[in-house]
Design a protein around this motif. Sequence first.
Motif, PDB file in Angstrom:
ATOM      1  N   GLU A  85       0.850  -1.196   0.000  1.00  0.00           N
ATOM      2  CA  GLU A  85       0.000   0.000   0.000  1.00  0.00           C
ATOM      3  C   GLU A  85       0.887   1.248   0.000  1.00  0.00           C
ATOM      4  N   ARG A  86       0.485   2.250  -0.762  1.00  0.00           N
ATOM      5  CA  ARG A  86       1.256   3.492  -0.823  1.00  0.00           C
ATOM      6  C   ARG A  86       0.939   4.377   0.363  1.00  0.00           C
ATOM      7  N   LYS A  87       1.954   5.022   0.896  1.00  0.00           N
ATOM      8  CA  LYS A  87       1.759   5.989   1.960  1.00  0.00           C
ATOM      9  C   LYS A  87       1.162   7.250   1.353  1.00  0.00           C
ATOM     10  N   ARG A  88       0.076   7.707   1.904  1.00  0.00           N
ATOM     11  CA  ARG A  88      -0.606   8.906   1.392  1.00  0.00           C
ATOM     12  C   ARG A  88       0.205  10.151   1.694  1.00  0.00           C
ATOM     13  N   LEU A  89       0.353  10.992   0.677  1.00  0.00           N
ATOM     14  CA  LEU A  89       1.003  12.285   0.856  1.00  0.00           C
ATOM     15  C   LEU A  89      -0.030  13.403   0.945  1.00  0.00           C
ATOM     16  N   VAL A  90      -1.260  13.077   0.550  1.00  0.00           N
ATOM     17  CA  VAL A  90      -2.312  14.078   0.468  1.00  0.00           C
ATOM     18  C   VAL A  90      -3.202  13.987   1.706  1.00  0.00           C
ATOM     19  N   LYS A  91      -2.714  14.551   2.787  1.00  0.00           N
ATOM     20  CA  LYS A  91      -3.512  14.678   3.991  1.00  0.00           C
ATOM     21  C   LYS A  91      -2.957  15.850   4.784  1.00  0.00           C
ATOM     22  N   GLY A  92      -3.778  16.459   5.563  1.00  0.00           N
ATOM     23  CA  GLY A  92      -3.357  17.633   6.319  1.00  0.00           C
ATOM     24  C   GLY A  92      -2.892  18.740   5.384  1.00  0.00           C
ATOM     25  N   PRO A  93      -1.767  19.368   5.706  1.00  0.00           N
ATOM     26  CA  PRO A  93      -1.255  20.440   4.860  1.00  0.00           C
ATOM     27  C   PRO A  93      -0.910  19.967   3.442  1.00  0.00           C
ATOM     28  N   GLY A  94      -0.670  18.682   3.275  1.00  0.00           N
ATOM     29  CA  GLY A  94      -0.379  18.143   1.954  1.00  0.00           C
ATOM     30  C   GLY A  94      -1.544  18.316   0.996  1.00  0.00           C
ATOM     31  N   LEU A  95      -2.755  18.297   1.522  1.00  0.00           N
ATOM     32  CA  LEU A  95      -3.939  18.512   0.691  1.00  0.00           C
ATOM     33  C   LEU A  95      -3.936  19.931   0.117  1.00  0.00           C
ATOM     34  N   LEU A  96      -3.579  20.912   0.929  1.00  0.00           N
ATOM     35  CA  LEU A  96      -3.481  22.294   0.449  1.00  0.00           C
ATOM     36  C   LEU A  96      -2.382  22.402  -0.600  1.00  0.00           C
ATOM     37  N   LEU A  97      -1.282  21.724  -0.384  1.00  0.00           N
ATOM     38  CA  LEU A  97      -0.174  21.737  -1.338  1.00  0.00           C
ATOM     39  C   LEU A  97      -0.625  21.171  -2.688  1.00  0.00           C
ATOM     40  N   VAL A  98      -1.335  20.066  -2.681  1.00  0.00           N
ATOM     41  CA  VAL A  98      -1.846  19.476  -3.924  1.00  0.00           C
ATOM     42  C   VAL A  98      -2.822  20.423  -4.590  1.00  0.00           C
ATOM     43  N   TRP A  99      -3.689  21.034  -3.826  1.00  0.00           N
ATOM     44  CA  TRP A  99      -4.669  21.965  -4.377  1.00  0.00           C
ATOM     45  C   TRP A  99      -3.951  23.141  -5.042  1.00  0.00           C
ATOM     46  N   LEU A 100      -2.958  23.724  -4.366  1.00  0.00           N
ATOM     47  CA  LEU A 100      -2.220  24.858  -4.945  1.00  0.00           C
ATOM     48  C   LEU A 100      -1.455  24.451  -6.206  1.00  0.00           C
ATOM     49  N   TYR A 101      -0.815  23.301  -6.179  1.00  0.00           N
ATOM     50  CA  TYR A 101      -0.117  22.834  -7.381  1.00  0.00           C
ATOM     51  C   TYR A 101      -1.109  22.578  -8.513  1.00  0.00           C
ATOM     52  N   GLY A 102      -2.275  22.066  -8.194  1.00  0.00           N
ATOM     53  CA  GLY A 102      -3.298  21.853  -9.214  1.00  0.00           C
ATOM     54  C   GLY A 102      -3.765  23.161  -9.829  1.00  0.00           C
ATOM     55  N   VAL A 103      -3.995  24.165  -8.998  1.00  0.00           N
ATOM     56  CA  VAL A 103      -4.404  25.483  -9.501  1.00  0.00           C
ATOM     57  C   VAL A 103      -3.303  26.091 -10.366  1.00  0.00           C
ATOM     58  N   MET A 104      -2.064  25.993  -9.906  1.00  0.00           N
ATOM     59  CA  MET A 104      -0.945  26.533 -10.682  1.00  0.00           C
ATOM     60  C   MET A 104      -0.795  25.779 -12.006  1.00  0.00           C
ATOM     61  N   SER A 105      -1.049  24.472 -11.994  1.00  0.00           N
ATOM     62  CA  SER A 105      -0.992  23.685 -13.234  1.00  0.00           C
ATOM     63  C   SER A 105      -1.999  24.201 -14.246  1.00  0.00           C
ATOM     64  N   VAL A 106      -3.229  24.368 -13.797  1.00  0.00           N
ATOM     65  CA  VAL A 106      -4.286  24.844 -14.703  1.00  0.00           C
ATOM     66  C   VAL A 106      -3.946  26.240 -15.226  1.00  0.00           C
ATOM     67  N   GLY A 107      -3.520  27.128 -14.328  1.00  0.00           N
ATOM     68  CA  GLY A 107      -3.182  28.488 -14.740  1.00  0.00           C
ATOM     69  C   GLY A 107      -2.023  28.534 -15.725  1.00  0.00           C
ATOM     70  N   ALA A 108      -0.963  27.810 -15.425  1.00  0.00           N
ATOM     71  CA  ALA A 108       0.215  27.831 -16.292  1.00  0.00           C
ATOM     72  C   ALA A 108      -0.044  27.130 -17.627  1.00  0.00           C
ATOM     73  N   VAL A 109      -0.779  26.028 -17.608  1.00  0.00           N
ATOM     74  CA  VAL A 109      -1.110  25.336 -18.867  1.00  0.00           C
ATOM     75  C   VAL A 109      -1.966  26.244 -19.739  1.00  0.00           C
ATOM     76  N   SER A 110      -2.995  26.848 -19.153  1.00  0.00           N
ATOM     77  CA  SER A 110      -3.890  27.723 -19.912  1.00  0.00           C
ATOM     78  C   SER A 110      -3.136  28.899 -20.508  1.00  0.00           C
ATOM     79  N   ARG A 111      -2.347  29.547 -19.675  1.00  0.00           N
ATOM     80  CA  ARG A 111      -1.604  30.718 -20.128  1.00  0.00           C
ATOM     81  C   ARG A 111      -0.624  30.360 -21.236  1.00  0.00           C
ATOM     82  N   SER A 112       0.184  29.346 -21.006  1.00  0.00           N
ATOM     83  CA  SER A 112       1.214  29.003 -21.994  1.00  0.00           C
ATOM     84  C   SER A 112       0.605  28.469 -23.287  1.00  0.00           C
ATOM     85  N   ALA A 113      -0.446  27.677 -23.181  1.00  0.00           N
ATOM     86  CA  ALA A 113      -1.084  27.149 -24.399  1.00  0.00           C
ATOM     87  C   ALA A 113      -1.641  28.282 -25.248  1.00  0.00           C
ATOM     88  N   TYR A 114      -2.309  29.221 -24.619  1.00  0.00           N
ATOM     89  CA  TYR A 114      -2.865  30.355 -25.348  1.00  0.00           C
ATOM     90  C   TYR A 114      -1.739  31.185 -25.976  1.00  0.00           C
TER      91      TYR A 114
END
Length: 136
Positions: free
Chosen positions: A9-38
């Motif tokens: 079983e994999r140790k979860r990294l997405v819990k507690g503050p890690g969840l916020l980190l994943v959320w922020l990286y996800g938002v930055m991914s969407v923003g950077a992909v959208s901006r650069s693609a356009y």
Amino acid sequence: MTAETAPGERKRLVKGPGLLLVWLYGVMSVGAVSRSAYQIATEFDRAPLAYTLSAVAAVVYAFITYTLVRGGETARRVALGCCAVELLGVLVVGTWTVVSPGSFPDATVWSKYGAGYLLIPVILPVTGLMWLRRRR
């Protein structure tokens, strides 16, 4: 194997503050992909280096998001390495855009250490490195 995980079983990294980190990286991914693609699709000849660097940032953000969600020790190590590379990129590009602003006719995600993104591009990898080191 730890008390938290069963064999295979994999140790979860997405819990507690890690969840916020994943959320922020996800938002930055969407923003950077959208901006650069356009920008690449419509204005690439205006600032090819800046737009390519934004696309690289987008790939890095997306990959870190994926590894954090995937979990496990290998993913943690890969994410740790990617955060270090991201921080290096932000520092190099950020310094380059401050020292020689004429080199970039348009901003990248990492220009001026991510000032156009509320400095999140410089804060995020530092936070990621600290979190991932603690999750060892």
